[in-house]
Design a protein around this motif. Structure first.
Motif, short mmCIF file in Angstrom:
data_model
loop_
_atom_site.label_atom_id
_atom_site.label_comp_id
_atom_site.label_asym_id
_atom_site.label_seq_id
_atom_site.Cartn_x
_atom_site.Cartn_y
_atom_site.Cartn_z
N GLN A 92 27.50 29.50 35.45
CA GLN A 92 26.80 29.99 36.63
C GLN A 92 26.34 31.43 36.50
OE1 GLN A 92 25.98 28.07 39.53
NE2 GLN A 92 26.54 26.50 38.04
N ALA A 93 26.89 32.16 35.54
CA ALA A 93 26.55 33.57 35.43
C ALA A 93 26.73 34.02 33.99
CB ALA A 93 27.43 34.41 36.36
N PRO A 94 26.02 35.08 33.56
CA PRO A 94 26.23 35.64 32.23
C PRO A 94 27.69 36.07 32.04
CG PRO A 94 24.26 36.55 33.24
CD PRO A 94 24.96 35.77 34.31
N SER A 95 28.25 35.83 30.88
CA SER A 95 29.67 36.08 30.65
C SER A 95 30.04 37.54 30.82
CB SER A 95 30.06 35.60 29.24
OG SER A 95 29.26 36.27 28.27
N ASN A 96 29.11 38.45 30.53
CA ASN A 96 29.45 39.88 30.66
C ASN A 96 29.43 40.36 32.11
OD1 ASN A 96 26.64 39.54 30.78
ND2 ASN A 96 26.28 41.67 30.22
N ARG A 97 29.01 39.51 33.05
CA ARG A 97 28.99 39.90 34.45
C ARG A 97 29.94 39.06 35.29
NH1 ARG A 97 27.51 44.53 34.15
NH2 ARG A 97 27.60 44.49 36.41
N LEU A 98 30.73 38.17 34.67
CA LEU A 98 31.56 37.24 35.42
C LEU A 98 33.00 37.26 34.92
CD1 LEU A 98 31.91 34.84 37.41
CD2 LEU A 98 31.27 33.33 35.53
N GLU A 99 33.95 37.29 35.86
CA GLU A 99 35.37 37.17 35.55
C GLU A 99 35.95 36.07 36.44
OE1 GLU A 99 37.13 40.97 36.14
OE2 GLU A 99 35.57 42.02 35.01
N ILE A 100 36.83 35.26 35.89
CA ILE A 100 37.44 34.16 36.64
C ILE A 100 38.94 34.39 36.71
CG2 ILE A 100 37.83 31.67 36.72
CD1 ILE A 100 35.23 31.29 35.23
N PHE A 101 39.49 34.35 37.93
CA PHE A 101 40.91 34.58 38.15
C PHE A 101 41.56 33.28 38.62
CE2 PHE A 101 39.00 38.71 38.57
CZ PHE A 101 39.91 39.57 37.97
N ASN A 102 42.76 33.06 38.16
CA ASN A 102 43.56 31.93 38.61
C ASN A 102 44.77 32.48 39.36
OD1 ASN A 102 45.13 29.66 39.00
ND2 ASN A 102 44.70 28.81 36.99
N PRO A 103 44.78 32.39 40.69
CA PRO A 103 45.87 33.01 41.47
C PRO A 103 47.23 32.37 41.22
CG PRO A 103 44.47 31.68 42.88
CD PRO A 103 43.79 31.74 41.55
N GLN A 104 47.27 31.19 40.60
CA GLN A 104 48.54 30.53 40.33
C GLN A 104 49.28 31.18 39.15
OE1 GLN A 104 45.77 28.63 41.22
NE2 GLN A 104 46.71 28.34 43.22
N LYS A 105 48.62 32.06 38.44
CA LYS A 105 49.23 32.64 37.23
C LYS A 105 49.90 33.98 37.48
CE LYS A 105 46.20 30.32 33.92
NZ LYS A 105 45.23 30.48 32.81
N GLY A 106 50.02 34.42 38.72
CA GLY A 106 50.70 35.68 38.99
C GLY A 106 50.08 36.40 40.17
N SER A 107 50.48 37.65 40.33
CA SER A 107 50.04 38.46 41.45
C SER A 107 48.56 38.80 41.33
CB SER A 107 50.87 39.75 41.52
OG SER A 107 50.31 40.66 42.43
N MET A 108 47.81 38.56 42.40
CA MET A 108 46.40 38.92 42.40
C MET A 108 46.23 40.42 42.39
SD MET A 108 44.10 36.58 42.22
CE MET A 108 42.75 37.57 42.83
N GLN A 109 47.14 41.13 43.06
CA GLN A 109 47.05 42.58 43.12
C GLN A 109 47.13 43.19 41.73
OE1 GLN A 109 50.08 44.42 45.48
NE2 GLN A 109 49.08 46.40 45.53
N ASN A 110 48.12 42.74 40.95
CA ASN A 110 48.26 43.28 39.60
C ASN A 110 47.09 42.86 38.72
OD1 ASN A 110 50.70 44.43 40.32
ND2 ASN A 110 51.92 42.71 39.56
N ALA A 111 46.62 41.64 38.90
CA ALA A 111 45.51 41.16 38.08
C ALA A 111 44.25 41.97 38.36
CB ALA A 111 45.26 39.69 38.36
N ILE A 112 44.02 42.32 39.63
CA ILE A 112 42.84 43.10 39.98
C ILE A 112 42.96 44.52 39.45
CG2 ILE A 112 41.45 44.00 41.87
CD1 ILE A 112 41.22 40.97 41.39
N LYS A 113 44.15 45.10 39.57
CA LYS A 113 44.34 46.47 39.06
C LYS A 113 44.12 46.52 37.56
CE LYS A 113 47.52 48.19 42.62
NZ LYS A 113 48.88 48.70 42.89
N ALA A 114 44.66 45.53 36.87
CA ALA A 114 44.47 45.49 35.42
C ALA A 114 43.00 45.31 35.07
CB ALA A 114 45.30 44.35 34.82
#
Length: 684
Positions: A624-646
């Motif tokens: 749906q989008a160019p790979s350099n402009r898109l990130e996909i997160f899976n909230p089941q794999k841990g804290s969203m807060q830490n994932a966003i900060k990282a």
């Protein structure tokens, strides 16, 4: 490596403290004088090299503990070079929460909407207090088209509720990027919190601003089967009091398994009228025809209902229709009234027949007659032809019986204005109709069984039209050789029926032929401009009705229970359009009222795209989008807060620095307490 708060690095000068202590806190040997050495049993002499090593180890652990403690406060991280922007740049974050019906689906966290709201708050908490946030839902509310503080954002997230609307990914992204236009010097990021149904996908990659980073947060739902009422329609557009009605109901199976014996109920004005059941194959649709009768004149509220748990938002389908007491038909005559038309329509009480001479036409009332029959063409002026054209373009059905005479100027003026075939000459040779288009709606239901040798009309004097036909022409009855006896032409919202014979016995035997009555009645029934059975919330933004006349102080409103909506009204010769924008939020039947009187009924249904609980995979989302402009997160794999900060700052190292500082403090204690220096022993 980069530091989020490099100002703390000035605290590294504190390592001078242990160094100074190390340099100026030497233990020196002292001379001890004894009066009698005989009391001295043993002397212990410390080895200076061993002592120096212990002091050096203590110094190193203290320095390293201070260094890593300072680094922890400076927040070091390894930046992601693929991201643009600076850690010091203020951020603008737009968070889209999908609040469509599919988000009512349950998973182990509760409903998907509840999880989306929790994740949205986690995302916001990963940013700084000076960053700004936008909340967006499928409702596209005006209050959400702005950036807000963290506190306002959290409060707004708590107010999000399920909506009947659904949006595509590009629609949402366009809305998000619009709000960024007022923030030119910010780091821009958009979040999509959704189950990502397949109906949200775009056929081509998303058009993403080069300064915007897109992040998808996939919320996974439990797989559920779902049967929905897909659509309804009547077999005939004509609804007459007491006459049988046939309603076609279409169900859709949105799962991968066969659905058997789905009960279907039809309600009219809240009363059960028909009952049936359907089997629907996996990923397909199935139709059933339900019959009922006994209707009285007036507007009717219809509802089709099925039972299908646990997904129930698409189990009811609303529609409205009008059972007409009569149907107006107008005949326009060049001279006297035509006896055949008069006898035909006046014998049937359902038709409100009237006739008028060409000089007494009330043009303002033409639109009130679905069918207009012109029984002569010798006195057609360009102005009159233009009026007939306007009538057809606005949805009327114009039926033309030409005058058979050598002067075809009136007929030529009319056909040129209407854009149909143009008369060429009068043919006086007898000709029999040799071909009939039985697939045309005019003959639907006329023949229970088509005979092998069908008797068709014969013309003795007829108009031969040019063969330069329009692409939209449909031949209904044809002579041998391809000349037309009757043809149909689409014109705007209406249509034109053009005959080659006059409406008298001198031209043909049509007026006494068995095909004449069903031909004329069917053309009248097909000309009825009934209202749309239903509208779709979020797709239809204006409604159509008959022309509504209002005085200076009058207004109209759509009402359902306690809900009242005032539409924007625009009237024309063909009727009135009511623009509702996105004011309709709830399905059901709404009544159009002028003052206290009801004028019209409109039915609204939820978008059935939400019924298909099929979801995009991670690979589908990446397309749906160019790979350099898109990130996909899976909230089941841990804290969203830490994932966003990282994701915002790269690899965070401050925790490692803090751990190392504690480790070196512990090593200092161990060295100070348990490290033993070597000693030399002398006997007295």
């Amino acid at each position: 490596m980069t530091f989020l708060f490099p100002g703390f690095l000035f605290a590294l000068i504190s390592i001078a403290i242990p160094i100074i202590i190390h340099l100026f806190n030497f233990r020196k040997f002292k001379k001890v004088y004894f009066s009698n050495v005989s009391f001295l049993k043993e002397i212990q002499q410390q080895t200076s090299s061993s002592r120096n090593l212990k002091n050096l180890l203590l110094l190193i652990t203290r320095i390293l503990a201070l260094v890593f403690l300072v680094l922890a406060f400076a927040r070091p991280f390894i930046p992601d070079n693929s991201k643009e922007g600076s850690a010091f740049q203020r951020r603008a974050i737009s968070v889209y929460i999908d609040n469509s019906y599919s988000m009512e689906t349950l998973n182990k966290e509760g409903t998907l909407l509840d999880e989306a709201k929790r994740r949205a708050k986690e995302i916001a908490s990963a940013y700084h207090i000076n960053d700004k946030f936008q909340l967006l839902t499928n409702d596209f509310e005006g209050k959400h088209q702005r950036l807000m503080s963290y506190e306002d954002f959290v409060e707004a997230v708590g107010d999000v509720k399920i909506s009947s609307l659904s949006r595509s990914l590009q629609q949402v992204l366009n809305r998000q990027q619009d709000v960024f236009s007022t923030e030119p010097n910010t780091n821009k990021t958009v979040f999509f919190l959704s189950d990502f149904q397949k109906n949200m996908a775009e056929s081509s990659p998303l058009k993403i601003d080069s300064a915007v980073t897109v992040r998808f947060v996939r919320l996974e739902a439990n797989a559920l089967p779902n049967i929905s009422v897909d659509s309804v329609w009547f077999a005939s557009p004509v609804h007459r009091p007491g006459e049988p009605e046939r309603l076609i109901v279409q169900l859709k199976n949105n799962s991968d398994k066969l659905a058997q014996n789905i009960p279907v109920k039809v309600f009219i004005d809240g009363k059960p009228k028909a009952l049936g059941s359907l089997n629907v194959d996996a990923r397909s649709t199935s139709k059933d025809t339900l019959s009922f009768s006994g209707l009285t004149p007036g507007w009717k509220r219809g509802e089709v209902s099925i039972t299908d748990y646990p997904v129930v938002f698409d189990d009811n389908f609303f529609f409205t229709f009008n059972v007409k007491q009569n149907m107006p038909v107008l005949a326009v005559n060049m001279q006297a009234d035509n006896p055949y038309i008069n006898a035909l329509y006046r014998s049937e009480p359902f038709f409100d027949f009237s006739s008028v001479s060409v000089g007494n036409i009330n043009y303002s009332e033409l639109s009130n007659h679905p069918l207009l029959i012109l029984t002569g063409t010798e006195e057609i002026s360009p102005a009159l032809a233009s009026q007939f054209k306007t009538y057809a373009e606005n949805g009327g059905t114009l039926m033309i019986f030409p005058t058979i005479q050598q002067d075809l100027s009136g007929l030529r003026t009319l056909t040129q204005t209407l854009g149909t075939d143009i008369p060429r000459t009068i043919n006086s040779e007898e000709a029999k109709v040799s071909a009939i288009n039985l697939q045309h709606l005019l003959f639907k239901g006329v023949f229970s069984q088509v005979p092998n040798r069908l008797d068709l009309p014969v013309a003795t004097k007829w108009v031969e039209y040019s063969k330069s036909s329009r692409s939209g022409r449909k031949n209904i009855l044809e002579f041998k050789g391809g000349n037309v006896f009757l043809s149909e032409y689409p014109l705007g919202k209406g249509k034109v029926y053009l005959f080659a014979v006059a409406l008298d016995e001198a031209s043909s035997n049509l007026v006494k032929h068995s095909i004449f009555v069903p031909l004329m009645y069917q053309s009248a029934f097909l000309s009825l401009r009934d209202n749309k059975l239903f509208y779709t919330i979020g797709q239809d933004f204006f409604l159509e009705s008959n022309r509504i006349t209002l005085t200076a102080n009058q207004s109209v409103k759509l009402k359902k229970g306690s809900v009242e909506i005032i539409p924007d009204i625009r009237s024309s010769a063909s009727g009135t359009r009511l623009f509702i924008a996105d004011q309709i939020k709830e399905d059901g039947v709404y009544q159009l009222q002028k003052g206290d009187s009801g004028l019209w009924l409109f039915a609204f249904n939820d978008n059935r795209l939400e019924s298909d609980l099929s979801y995009l995979s991670e690979s589908d989302l990446k397309k749906q989008a160019p790979s350099n402009r898109l990130e996909i997160f899976n909230p089941q794999k841990g804290s969203m807060q830490n994932a966003i900060k990282a994701a915002n700052n790269g690899v965070q190292l401050w925790k490692l620095c803090l751990i190392l500082a504690l480790v070196f403090l512990a090593l200092e204690i161990v060295v100070a307490r348990f490290y033993k220096t070597r000693e030399s022993k002398f006997a007295s």
